[in-house]
Write a protein that holds these residues in place. Structure first.
Motif, PDB file in Angstrom:
ATOM      1  N   TYR A 190      -4.529 -23.856  -7.806  1.00  0.00           N
ATOM      2  CA  TYR A 190      -3.355 -23.817  -7.118  1.00  0.00           C
ATOM      3  C   TYR A 190      -2.517 -22.507  -7.681  1.00  0.00           C
ATOM      4  N   LEU A 191      -3.044 -22.112  -9.021  1.00  0.00           N
ATOM      5  CA  LEU A 191      -2.661 -20.758  -9.581  1.00  0.00           C
ATOM      6  C   LEU A 191      -3.187 -19.619  -9.000  1.00  0.00           C
ATOM      7  N   LYS A 192      -4.422 -19.685  -8.218  1.00  0.00           N
ATOM      8  CA  LYS A 192      -5.070 -18.487  -7.673  1.00  0.00           C
ATOM      9  C   LYS A 192      -4.126 -17.728  -6.563  1.00  0.00           C
ATOM     10  N   PRO A 193      -3.479 -18.451  -5.590  1.00  0.00           N
ATOM     11  CA  PRO A 193      -2.706 -17.546  -4.726  1.00  0.00           C
ATOM     12  C   PRO A 193      -1.543 -16.843  -5.189  1.00  0.00           C
ATOM     13  N   LEU A 194      -0.940 -17.620  -6.308  1.00  0.00           N
ATOM     14  CA  LEU A 194       0.174 -16.851  -6.807  1.00  0.00           C
ATOM     15  C   LEU A 194      -0.308 -15.820  -7.662  1.00  0.00           C
ATOM     16  N   PHE A 195      -1.391 -15.856  -8.495  1.00  0.00           N
ATOM     17  CA  PHE A 195      -1.953 -14.923  -9.193  1.00  0.00           C
ATOM     18  C   PHE A 195      -2.289 -13.652  -8.180  1.00  0.00           C
ATOM     19  N   ASP A 196      -2.835 -14.166  -7.154  1.00  0.00           N
ATOM     20  CA  ASP A 196      -3.462 -12.697  -6.212  1.00  0.00           C
ATOM     21  C   ASP A 196      -1.870 -12.254  -5.815  1.00  0.00           C
ATOM     22  N   THR A 197      -1.039 -12.920  -5.336  1.00  0.00           N
ATOM     23  CA  THR A 197       0.265 -12.417  -4.823  1.00  0.00           C
ATOM     24  C   THR A 197       1.154 -11.520  -5.873  1.00  0.00           C
ATOM     25  N   ALA A 198       0.900 -12.047  -6.994  1.00  0.00           N
ATOM     26  CA  ALA A 198       1.750 -11.257  -8.211  1.00  0.00           C
ATOM     27  C   ALA A 198       0.847  -9.999  -8.321  1.00  0.00           C
ATOM     28  N   ASN A 199      -0.512  -9.935  -8.157  1.00  0.00           N
ATOM     29  CA  ASN A 199      -1.087  -8.550  -8.593  1.00  0.00           C
ATOM     30  C   ASN A 199      -0.734  -7.669  -7.458  1.00  0.00           C
ATOM     31  N   PHE A 257       5.543 -11.165   3.460  1.00  0.00           N
ATOM     32  CA  PHE A 257       5.806 -12.445   4.594  1.00  0.00           C
ATOM     33  C   PHE A 257       4.419 -13.200   4.443  1.00  0.00           C
ATOM     34  N   HIS A 258       3.623 -12.661   4.789  1.00  0.00           N
ATOM     35  CA  HIS A 258       2.189 -13.526   4.730  1.00  0.00           C
ATOM     36  C   HIS A 258       1.982 -14.166   3.322  1.00  0.00           C
ATOM     37  N   GLU A 259       2.230 -13.396   2.479  1.00  0.00           N
ATOM     38  CA  GLU A 259       1.605 -14.236   1.110  1.00  0.00           C
ATOM     39  C   GLU A 259       2.743 -15.332   0.737  1.00  0.00           C
ATOM     40  N   ILE A 313      14.850 -12.669   5.553  1.00  0.00           N
ATOM     41  CA  ILE A 313      14.626 -11.129   5.191  1.00  0.00           C
ATOM     42  C   ILE A 313      12.977 -10.776   5.358  1.00  0.00           C
ATOM     43  N   LEU A 314      12.069 -11.849   4.815  1.00  0.00           N
ATOM     44  CA  LEU A 314      10.776 -11.394   4.951  1.00  0.00           C
ATOM     45  C   LEU A 314      10.270 -11.482   6.290  1.00  0.00           C
ATOM     46  N   ALA A 315      10.718 -12.408   7.265  1.00  0.00           N
ATOM     47  CA  ALA A 315      10.535 -12.359   8.696  1.00  0.00           C
ATOM     48  C   ALA A 315      10.937 -11.432   9.270  1.00  0.00           C
ATOM     49  N   MET A 316      12.030 -10.773   9.201  1.00  0.00           N
ATOM     50  CA  MET A 316      12.520  -9.826   9.896  1.00  0.00           C
ATOM     51  C   MET A 316      11.838  -8.370   9.443  1.00  0.00           C
ATOM     52  N   ALA A 317      11.308  -8.509   8.294  1.00  0.00           N
ATOM     53  CA  ALA A 317      10.371  -7.291   7.898  1.00  0.00           C
ATOM     54  C   ALA A 317       8.892  -7.140   8.645  1.00  0.00           C
ATOM     55  N   VAL A 318       8.496  -8.555   8.817  1.00  0.00           N
ATOM     56  CA  VAL A 318       7.287  -8.632   9.440  1.00  0.00           C
ATOM     57  C   VAL A 318       7.338  -8.158  10.853  1.00  0.00           C
ATOM     58  N   VAL A 319       8.571  -8.416  11.512  1.00  0.00           N
ATOM     59  CA  VAL A 319       8.731  -8.177  12.991  1.00  0.00           C
ATOM     60  C   VAL A 319       8.799  -6.836  12.985  1.00  0.00           C
ATOM     61  N   PRO A 358      -3.102   6.165  -5.496  1.00  0.00           N
ATOM     62  CA  PRO A 358      -4.149   5.038  -5.343  1.00  0.00           C
ATOM     63  C   PRO A 358      -4.362   4.786  -3.957  1.00  0.00           C
ATOM     64  N   PRO A 359      -5.441   3.770  -3.982  1.00  0.00           N
ATOM     65  CA  PRO A 359      -5.603   3.466  -2.569  1.00  0.00           C
ATOM     66  C   PRO A 359      -4.641   2.444  -1.960  1.00  0.00           C
ATOM     67  N   ILE A 360      -4.424   2.158  -0.880  1.00  0.00           N
ATOM     68  CA  ILE A 360      -3.398   1.308  -0.232  1.00  0.00           C
ATOM     69  C   ILE A 360      -4.054  -0.111  -0.472  1.00  0.00           C
ATOM     70  N   VAL A 361      -3.014  -0.878  -0.803  1.00  0.00           N
ATOM     71  CA  VAL A 361      -3.305  -2.468  -1.160  1.00  0.00           C
ATOM     72  C   VAL A 361      -3.782  -3.105   0.208  1.00  0.00           C
ATOM     73  N   LYS A 362      -4.885  -3.732   0.112  1.00  0.00           N
ATOM     74  CA  LYS A 362      -5.306  -4.219   1.242  1.00  0.00           C
ATOM     75  C   LYS A 362      -5.049  -5.959   0.848  1.00  0.00           C
ATOM     76  N   THR A 363      -4.730  -6.334   2.325  1.00  0.00           N
ATOM     77  CA  THR A 363      -4.328  -7.921   2.443  1.00  0.00           C
ATOM     78  C   THR A 363      -4.758  -8.415   3.620  1.00  0.00           C
ATOM     79  N   GLU A 364      -5.313  -9.855   3.324  1.00  0.00           N
ATOM     80  CA  GLU A 364      -5.952 -10.414   4.149  1.00  0.00           C
ATOM     81  C   GLU A 364      -5.001 -11.346   5.277  1.00  0.00           C
ATOM     82  N   VAL A 365      -5.113 -11.133   6.449  1.00  0.00           N
ATOM     83  CA  VAL A 365      -4.225 -11.953   7.457  1.00  0.00           C
ATOM     84  C   VAL A 365      -4.971 -12.489   8.489  1.00  0.00           C
ATOM     85  N   PRO A 366      -5.523 -13.716   8.322  1.00  0.00           N
ATOM     86  CA  PRO A 366      -6.382 -14.447   9.131  1.00  0.00           C
ATOM     87  C   PRO A 366      -5.715 -14.988  10.164  1.00  0.00           C
TER      88      PRO A 366
END
Length: 710
Positions: free
Chosen positions: A442-451, A465-467, A507-513, A701-709
């Motif tokens: 349960y710490l892993k998703p928090l760790f990945d988002t903080a990274n 928003f997805h995170e 705010i996050l929802a408006m941004a993802v729109v 640096p390279p653009i951050v990659k995020t998974e959006v399944p």
């Protein structure tokens, strides 16, 4: 063997000497004579003074003095060296008598030239560095004076002003104390390095640092003045042992070239940091200092505010700044601080088990022999883990997570360690390891988002928003688990994150729109997962909010021909407009018609948003530059692109990348608290700006990659 004339042979070259009046020469003058002949001399000396074996090709002069002197013929057989600086002339040759170059070097290098002397007093560049008063080193085989004839060695002039400037930059960049310029060790170092430098005092270097800050501030001010949209502020409050607070106010915005900027704008001392007026005072001071009244879009803070503090802040901005959506976009909580609070709550729930693991890791890592036994046992047991044990830093929660994760993968080695090391006791039990593994899940998703927040590039708001909705959904499910340990562990985590989600999901929802890969579809999908049958009402809130905000942008005063205004100002669409110059000059152009349409037909303007939402989604490529997409489509969506630019620049984090995993609140050190508030602000802000300049010189640096399944 006697020669027909008394000429002396030196270095295989005949040099004429006058028999009746020989010249007393030191070793330097003897060498200088060899190179004193001008390169452009064309006359042939009398044959009586030279041997028939004289070579026809003369050596080129190598002495550096000829960069500063010219040879002038005064009369037949008499030539003099003329200084290019002060025009004084000096003896050079009379008949067969050659004067050498030593006196010419002294004129330039030792400061006897009045022009050179005046330049030195003004700290201007000198033609030659002054020769050292110290003799050659005891192990040197080369005479010191030969350096005058080394053509390839650069002569670096001394500039006192430049030295002071670099000392100020050094102190700013590396957080050195200002008093270091008065430390005996630093004084001795500088005096041995450059005796001619007059060492500066504390007051002088303090003024130099402030001057550096003011110079950099002018360039930042120009960028902000050219900002086409609005700015978003972040407020990070630091405390101190003196109970005085320091508010770090940063600004994030997208410039006219559609590039994201994040700048530390102010460090404001707050005598009463826990008062309801601390945050509103800092915002007001920043807006006034940078002349940004009317340009504020949102504020992100590092801690929850009291109702009184929120009311004070909104009352201030209702006067100085038009509130978008009645202030619904005004306040947001720091994502990094929220994650840190949640992790600390989780670690507290299993504090005893975490301490056991930490003690076991410490037991292995604090002894080289025990670590060797541990590695040997790992190989014997053929444990496949490639993790390395590291003692955690309890002020950075990521190190604790990584320690627990590595230890859980090596739990089999710890369980068998007492067989080879009888001194190892109190190993975690099987139940303990199970709890640690559950905690890591349960710490892993928090760790990945903080990274993602630690990325060198500033991520746009839509990224999170997805995170955020993934974490919200996962913790909600875990809190309802039938497993009592999972439920007790995640219940507190879910309650804390729910506070963040409720304050920031709009705010996050408006941004993802504003992300053409998702638009309203991802909002509908995620809300259906989180809210179930009630999802439709939450989706409606977002849909109505974004339409209302768009109408506010339509009502804003726009320049003529808004589709081309920004580019025309930069000369980017001049070629596109050239064809219409003839029509426009006759007064029948369509520029005013564009303005008429934008001002009078709100339904037509609103359809710009509807058209965007109705178009099909773009393919979900991970390395997608959403700001770049809006830049390319700003002509198609002139008003919507302005709104998207402001929304996507809302920061979700108030702290720099290095502080994302902090578990303790930031405190100003005692030394800086002893300085004037203006000096503290100058040192910290200038460092941020100078570091930004260095980053611009390095490849991105390279653009951050995020998974959006989905």
């Amino acid at each position: 063997m006697e020669m027909e004339n008394p000429d002396q042979v030196m270095n295989n070259e005949l040099v004429p000497m006058e028999e009746t009046e020989p010249i007393a020469m030191d070793s330097e003058m003897q060498l200088d004579i060899l190179e004193s002949q001008p390169e452009d001399m064309t006359e042939t000396p009398p044959a009586a003074h030279y041997s028939e074996a004289q070579p026809t090709k003369r050596r080129k002069k190598k002495s550096i003095v000829w960069e500063h002197f010219t040879i002038e013929t005064v009369s037949a057989g008499c030539r003099r060296a003329c200084c290019k600086q002060c025009k004084q002339s000096f003896a050079y040759s009379t008949g067969s008598k050659v004067a050498g170059t030593s006196h010419l070097k002294r004129h330039i290098a030792k400061g006897t030239c009045p022009v050179v002397l005046r330049n030195q007093e003004k700290n201007q560049l000198t033609p030659l560095s002054a020769p050292s008063k110290m003799g050659p080193g005891p192990y040197s085989n080369t005479p010191q004076k030969r350096r005058y004839r080394t053509a390839n060695v650069p002569y670096i002039s001394f500039d006192a002003d430049r030295c002071r400037h670099e000392i100020a930059r050094m102190i700013i960049m590396h957080d050195y104390p200002l008093h270091m310029v008065e430390h005996p060790g630093f004084l001795a170092f500088v005096q041995n390095l450059q005796p001619r430098f007059d060492m500066v005092s504390f007051n002088t270097v303090q003024g130099d640092c402030v001057a550096t800050y003011l110079r950099e501030k002018q360039s930042i001010q120009k960028v902000i003045e050219g900002m086409p949209g609005r700015i978003c502020l972040t407020l990070d409050l630091w405390y101190s042992s003196r109970t005085i607070g320091y508010m770090f106010v940063s600004g994030q915005f997208i410039d006219s070239e559609w590039k994201m900027h994040r700048k530390l704008l102010n460090v404001i001392m707050e005598p009463y940091p826990d008062s309801d007026t601390a945050f509103s005072h800092s915002v007001a001071a920043c807006l006034s200092d940078w002349s940004m009244d009317g340009k504020l879009f949102s504020v992100t803070i590092n801690q929850p505010l009291s109702d009184g503090a929120v009311d004070n802040l909104r009352a201030l901005l209702s006067v100085k700044n038009p509130l978008m959506l009645n202030g619904q976009l005004l306040l947001g909580n720091c994502f990094a601080r929220s994650l840190s609070t949640i992790v600390q709550d989780a670690l507290t729930c299993v504090e005893g088990v975490v301490k056991k693991v930490r003690d076991s890791v410490k037991y292995v890592k604090t002894s080289e022999s025990r670590e060797e036994k541990f590695i040997e046992l790992k190989h014997q047991l053929q444990v496949p883990s490639s993790k390395n044990l590291v003692i955690d830093d309890q002020t950075q929660w990521n190190t604790t997570y990584e320690m627990l994760l590595a230890a859980s993968e090596l739990k089999e080695v710890f369980s068998c360690l007492d067989t080879s090391d009888p001194d190892y006791k109190d190993a975690p039990s099987v139940v303990d390891w199970t709890q640690i593994e559950t905690l890591c899940v349960y710490l892993k998703p928090l760790f990945d988002t903080a990274n993602i927040l630690t990325s060198a590039t500033t991520s746009t708001t839509n990224t999170f928003f997805h995170e955020a909705w993934k974490i919200q959904l996962e913790l909600a499910r875990a809190a309802a688990s039938e497993d009592p340990f999972v439920s007790s562990l995640t219940k507190s985590m879910q309650e804390n994150f729910d506070k963040y989600w409720k304050s920031c999901c709009f705010i996050l929802a408006m941004a993802v729109v504003m992300d053409p890969r998702f638009k309203m579809k991802l909002v509908e999908f995620s809300f259906s997962k989180i809210y179930g049958d009630e999802a439709a009402s939450y989706v409606k809130v977002v849909d109505e909010g974004i339409h209302e905000l768009f109408l506010e942008y339509v009502a804003l005063p726009l320049p003529l021909s808004p589709a081309y205004a920004e580019d025309a100002a930069n000369g980017n669409v001049k070629a596109e407009l050239d064809d219409s110059q003839g029509i426009a000059s006759n007064g029948i152009g369509l520029t005013d018609f564009d303005a008429f349409i934008m001002e009078s037909t709100s339904q037509l303007s609103r359809s710009e948003l509807d058209q965007y939402l109705e178009e099909s989604l773009l393919p979900r490529v991970h390395e997608f530059d959403v700001v770049g997409w809006w830049k390319l489509n700003r002509l198609k969506y002139p008003t919507l692109s302005k709104m998207a630019r402001d929304i996507l620049s809302i920061p979700v984090c108030t702290v720099p990348a290095a502080s994302v995993f902090d578990t303790v609140r930031k405190e100003m050190d005692g030394y800086r608290c002893s300085l004037r508030p203006e000096t503290v602000e100058a040192l910290i802000c200038a460092k941020d700006w100078l570091q930004s300049q260095q980053k611009l010189q390095t490849p991105p640096p390279p653009i951050v990659k995020t998974e959006v399944p989905i």
